[in-house]
Write a protein that holds these residues in place. Structure first.
Motif, PDB file in Angstrom:
ATOM      1  N   VAL A 147       0.838  -1.203   0.000  1.00 37.88           N
ATOM      2  CA  VAL A 147       0.000   0.000   0.000  1.00 37.88           C
ATOM      3  C   VAL A 147       0.878   1.261   0.000  1.00 37.88           C
ATOM      4  CG1 VAL A 147      -1.628   1.358   1.377  1.00 37.88           C
ATOM      5  CG2 VAL A 147      -2.041  -1.075   1.016  1.00 37.88           C
ATOM      6  N   ASP A 148       1.943   1.257   0.803  1.00 43.76           N
ATOM      7  CA  ASP A 148       2.847   2.419   0.829  1.00 43.76           C
ATOM      8  C   ASP A 148       3.415   2.696  -0.557  1.00 43.76           C
ATOM      9  OD1 ASP A 148       2.494   2.978   3.442  1.00 43.76           O
ATOM     10  OD2 ASP A 148       4.360   2.045   4.153  1.00 43.76           O
ATOM     11  N   THR A 162       0.180  -6.494  -5.170  1.00 42.66           N
ATOM     12  CA  THR A 162       0.521  -5.345  -6.005  1.00 42.66           C
ATOM     13  C   THR A 162      -0.374  -5.306  -7.245  1.00 42.66           C
ATOM     14  OG1 THR A 162       2.819  -5.484  -5.280  1.00 42.66           O
ATOM     15  CG2 THR A 162       2.397  -4.165  -7.228  1.00 42.66           C
ATOM     16  N   ASN A 163      -0.517  -6.434  -7.926  1.00 38.11           N
ATOM     17  CA  ASN A 163      -1.325  -6.456  -9.144  1.00 38.11           C
ATOM     18  C   ASN A 163      -2.785  -6.121  -8.849  1.00 38.11           C
ATOM     19  OD1 ASN A 163       0.990  -7.179 -10.442  1.00 38.11           O
ATOM     20  ND2 ASN A 163       0.306  -9.210 -11.079  1.00 38.11           N
ATOM     21  N   LEU A 164      -3.339  -6.688  -7.772  1.00 38.88           N
ATOM     22  CA  LEU A 164      -4.756  -6.450  -7.475  1.00 38.88           C
ATOM     23  C   LEU A 164      -5.006  -5.003  -7.068  1.00 38.88           C
ATOM     24  CD1 LEU A 164      -5.769  -9.703  -5.525  1.00 38.88           C
ATOM     25  CD2 LEU A 164      -6.233  -9.119  -7.921  1.00 38.88           C
ATOM     26  N   ILE A 165      -4.132  -4.448  -6.221  1.00 35.47           N
ATOM     27  CA  ILE A 165      -4.350  -3.078  -5.752  1.00 35.47           C
ATOM     28  C   ILE A 165      -4.064  -2.081  -6.876  1.00 35.47           C
ATOM     29  CG2 ILE A 165      -3.697  -1.343  -4.030  1.00 35.47           C
ATOM     30  CD1 ILE A 165      -3.037  -3.710  -2.145  1.00 35.47           C
ATOM     31  N   ASP A 166      -3.038  -2.378  -7.667  1.00 34.24           N
ATOM     32  CA  ASP A 166      -2.712  -1.522  -8.805  1.00 34.24           C
ATOM     33  C   ASP A 166      -3.893  -1.473  -9.786  1.00 34.24           C
ATOM     34  OD1 ASP A 166      -0.636   0.079 -10.165  1.00 34.24           O
ATOM     35  OD2 ASP A 166      -0.859  -1.446 -11.716  1.00 34.24           O
ATOM     36  N   ASN A 167      -4.505  -2.611 -10.060  1.00 35.88           N
ATOM     37  CA  ASN A 167      -5.693  -2.639 -10.926  1.00 35.88           C
ATOM     38  C   ASN A 167      -6.831  -1.837 -10.306  1.00 35.88           C
ATOM     39  OD1 ASN A 167      -4.716  -4.200 -12.998  1.00 35.88           O
ATOM     40  ND2 ASN A 167      -5.597  -6.116 -12.261  1.00 35.88           N
ATOM     41  N   ALA A 168      -7.058  -2.062  -9.012  1.00 38.50           N
ATOM     42  CA  ALA A 168      -8.152  -1.356  -8.335  1.00 38.50           C
ATOM     43  C   ALA A 168      -7.986   0.155  -8.527  1.00 38.50           C
ATOM     44  CB  ALA A 168      -8.181  -1.719  -6.859  1.00 38.50           C
ATOM     45  N   ILE A 169      -6.745   0.633  -8.421  1.00 34.86           N
ATOM     46  CA  ILE A 169      -6.495   2.075  -8.602  1.00 34.86           C
ATOM     47  C   ILE A 169      -6.712   2.464 -10.067  1.00 34.86           C
ATOM     48  CG2 ILE A 169      -4.790   3.927  -8.407  1.00 34.86           C
ATOM     49  CD1 ILE A 169      -3.433   2.247  -6.182  1.00 34.86           C
ATOM     50  N   SER A 170      -6.155   1.666 -10.990  1.00 35.50           N
ATOM     51  CA  SER A 170      -6.256   1.998 -12.419  1.00 35.50           C
ATOM     52  C   SER A 170      -7.700   2.097 -12.895  1.00 35.50           C
ATOM     53  CB  SER A 170      -5.567   0.936 -13.272  1.00 35.50           C
ATOM     54  OG  SER A 170      -4.188   0.947 -13.060  1.00 35.50           O
TER      55      SER A 170
END
Ligand code: ADP
Length: 247
Positions: free
Chosen positions: A104-105, A139-147
């Motif tokens: 998250v950081d 990383t992949n899941l949170i990065d997608n959620a943001i994108s």
């Protein structure tokens, strides 16, 4: 006369060969466009009469395409590693909450830039898994959620459920239409290819997530409503804190 099982094996090999060829075709396609585009911007930048505004924009465009190539390169290396069985999984007992906080950081600036909040309030929970691979999954899941979210929040939650730890990433984003739901885990499958590429997406992230969890004997699940958001979740084996060996 050829036995049926032999015939089946040949058919399976032919299917795998076809998949490989298709994969190489997709990779070539994904590589060609950014390379051409970087070439085009560089050529234009060589012109001595370009105004500073345009110059800045072209440099940014070239860098954006370079970033896409870099992401693709990293994902391809990850896929190659995962296919090379010997090097598949190195499990250890570690604090999942701590790992989630690190991820998250790292992604916080990207969320902040879009005005999104990431909530991650979790108790310390230990799991037995491959720490670096699980870092990649988160990383992949949170990065997608943001994108794929334009407003609202991303919520990450870790909860113990008997001998398993339940992990979920929820967003208030655009959501995924029902008919795409079981295809998004395929390599290079995207609901909206242009949007994915613009945000530096390779179309490989979720296939890597699925492959990593499979190697752990686990599965990735998704639930989504168009216009309201998505929820991705998976489980990992719970471990006692005192099983962790301090490095
Ligand atoms: P990409 O690099 O395109 O993000 P992924 O394999 O990570 O590739 O995801 C595949 C596709 O699934 C994406 O292109 C997008 O259409 C869809 N997708 C993934 N995560 C989300 C999400 N959180 N919200 C909406 N759509 C998503």
């Amino acid at each position: 006369k050829m036995s049926d099982s032999f015939r089946e094996k040949i058919a399976e090999l032919q299917r795998l060969t076809r998949l490989q060829t298709e994969f190489i075709g997709n990779v070539s396609h994904e590589v060609r466009n950014p390379i051409f585009s970087i070439g085009g911007y560089l050529e234009a930048l060589a012109s001595p009469t370009m105004d500073p505004e345009t110059r800045k924009r072209y440099v940014e465009k070239a860098l954006q395409n370079l970033n896409r190539l870099n992401n693709l390169f990293n994902d391809l290396i990850e896929i190659a590693r995962l296919e090379y069985r010997a090097d598949l999984i190195h499990p250890s007992v570690f604090n999942l909450q701590e790992l989630l906080e690190e991820v998250v950081d790292m992604l916080y600036p990207k969320a902040e830039e879009k005005g999104l909040i990431i909530q991650a309030e979790n108790d310390p929970v230990y799991v037995r898994a491959d720490r670096e691979r699980i870092r990649q999954v988160l990383t992949n899941l949170i990065d997608n959620a943001i994108s794929y979210t334009d407003e609202g929040y991303i919520r990450c939650r870790i909860r113990r459920r008997r001998d398993k730890v339940h992990v979920e990433v929820v967003d208030t984003g655009r959501g995924i239409p029902e008919e795409h739901l079981d295809r998004i885990f395929e390599r290079f499958y995207r609901v909206d290819p242009d949007r994915s590429r613009r945000s530096g997406g390779t179309g490989l992230g979720l296939s890597i997530v699925k492959q990593i969890l499979q190697a752990h004997g686990e599965a990735i699940h998704v639930e989504s409503t168009v216009g309201r958001g998505s929820r991705f979740w998976f489980e990992l084996p719970y471990a006692e804190a005192d099983e962790a060996v301090s490095a």
